[in-house]
Enzyme design. Sequence first.
Site, PDB file in Angstrom:
ATOM      1  N   CYS A  83     -25.491   8.047  -1.995  1.00  0.00           N
ATOM      2  CA  CYS A  83     -25.617   7.794  -0.688  1.00  0.00           C
ATOM      3  C   CYS A  83     -27.410   7.689  -0.142  1.00  0.00           C
ATOM      4  CB  CYS A  83     -24.985   8.688   0.262  1.00  0.00           C
ATOM      5  SG  CYS A  83     -24.532   8.245   1.749  1.00  0.00           S
ATOM      6  N   HIS A 114     -18.782   9.623  -1.966  1.00  0.00           N
ATOM      7  CA  HIS A 114     -18.977  11.296  -2.051  1.00  0.00           C
ATOM      8  C   HIS A 114     -17.713  11.548  -2.721  1.00  0.00           C
ATOM      9  CE1 HIS A 114     -22.315  11.821   0.238  1.00  0.00           C
ATOM     10  NE2 HIS A 114     -21.948  10.726   1.108  1.00  0.00           N
TER      11      HIS A 114
END
Lengths: 412, 242
Positions: free
Chosen positions: B94, B195
């Site tokens: 990310c 995630h």
Amino acid sequence: MAGNSEPLSPRAKLAVTAGKVAAGVSRAAGRGSGSVIGGKVALRFDPDLLARLARHLDVILVSATNGKTTTTRLLAEALRAGGPVVSNALGANMPAGITSALAGGSEARFGVIEVDEKYLAGVARDVAPKAIALLNLSRDQLDRAAETRMLAEKWREGLAGVEAIIIANADDPLITWAASSSPTVVWVAAGQEWKDDAWSCPSCGGVLQRPSEDWFCAECGFRRPTPTWALSGDHVIDPHGSAWPIHLQLPGRANKSNAAVSAAAAAAFGIDPKVALERMYAVQAVAGRYDVVSFQQRELRLLLAKNPAGWLETFSLIDGPPTPVILSVNARGADGTDTSWLWDVDYTRLAGHPIMVIGDRKLDLAVRLEVAGLQFRVCASLDEAVRSAPPGRIEAIANYTAFQDLRRRVGN
Amino acid sequence: MSESSLRLVWVYPDLLSTYGDQGNALVVERRAQQRRVPVTRVDVRSDQPVPTSGDIYLIGGGEDRPQRLAAERLRRDGGLNRAVANGAIVFSVCAGYQILGHEFVNDLGRPEPGLGLLDVVSVRGEGERCVGDVLADIDPHLNLPPLTGFENHQGVTHVGPQARPLARLRMGKGNGTGDGTEGAFNDTVFGTYMHGPVMARNPQIADLLIKLALDVNALPPVDDQWFEALRAERIAAAVQPA
Ligand SMILES: [Zn+2]
């Protein structure tokens, strides 16, 4: 400005009545206590109702990521020493729920109001509180929460123009940042076990130095203010240096911290810390949290932990091994749908306990515990988990909707 | 790889550890230990120099301001770039993924230079945040089972010719470019928006990093029953969202 010196306007009275009718209908339809729907209807009749209801009260607002419901209860007990209290004790902490709670307390002198973090600045503007108690800020509901530091920033901006006395935890750098633009702050050394959301300076982004209990930013000079109140073991130290014993039925360090902030807040309302702390003993369980219930010949203690900071505090209060521990995690809307936070919880603290895992996301928990090198058992239901434990005390730790599921199953 | 042990470096946990991505470090550590590979884990705070002698570097996700601070400090430090020049493996998630590219948009809305370790460029997306379960097929060159993860970002990342997309999406937004790609990689540097944390959902990626670092083709099997059960559940959830 205490007492009911100024009567409610006809419009406000009508709004309160409409809200009560709606709440009654909602209750009758089996939709919970009805307090939120009542508040929504009342606010539609009179958008200024919250401000108008609060005008008759000495109000204190309580906000935090963790402990706000408990602190609201402790503080309400303390302030009852000075007069009748109205409070949103059931945790309905957004404007509609707050309006509804206040509408039910026309005889009250004090309003003790828990406020959701996102609404704090707005409610503080609306109700012109006499005081605001700020406990802690940490990561919570990753999939939708505003950034934790951004929240502190919003508090800081919102509270800068508020005349209330701020009672704030000096051990939490984000709380300190939020509070330190206010003209009157009472700093309380209330402790902070979870530190992983405050390694960078909220002011300049520098790395915070944290030697023992102190903290400071070497780059911009932002640092821990000198507290006038402190939690010290089982005592609260007041500004004169006197130590007052904390006697609570609620377990754990976090609740002692809540009591310390409550004692400092009560003092701002003229309540002696000795009296305030003695009265807090009356609080037994808070919306089912910490309750011990008998279930299938076992004594189940129900513990709510919604985020990494909350789990950390909970691990520090449970009975030691070999007391069995049931862990339950859901990821429904109210919990946040991202379970990644499980990896910010140090489950190795449970080594030695028999561990049973349940809940919608028991497989996330299973992988988490497996990687932590722990022994555990995945169970299909609470009943199966309880059956696999010997008779006696069991600690049951659950996040928000999983906790509600637990309460429903054990009839609490 | 070093003679004695696998050196695992977790970069800037004080800034880029907001979304449970430290789980990636825990999974890599655990799976190496289960293969009797000794692991030394070093957590490097953003006021410390990044060591250049690590075997595997992990960088997590974070919020917008910490992301900018991390990029500034990593550029100034230079340690991660030297480690990659030495052949180290890097896996990023990310905000960390964006930092490894040439450029991303920072919290002030301005282009911020990255480390240039991966041929990607990131911009801020126009639409809603991408939040939810993702399912994708990993590049066949890597020979891995489907990728499952949880995404929560607003970034849009364009993959350049010196990198390949890590996976082709079946469900989810991934790189957010609308071309069905998710993540990027070259020989030694990997990036993803996943995630979960991603290694908990895809332990085979942890194994891949260990194999690359040890320069071996295979690792002894370990008991994956809970990983596999979780994967099956999350893959089903991505295909049929609640
Ligand atoms: Zn600073």
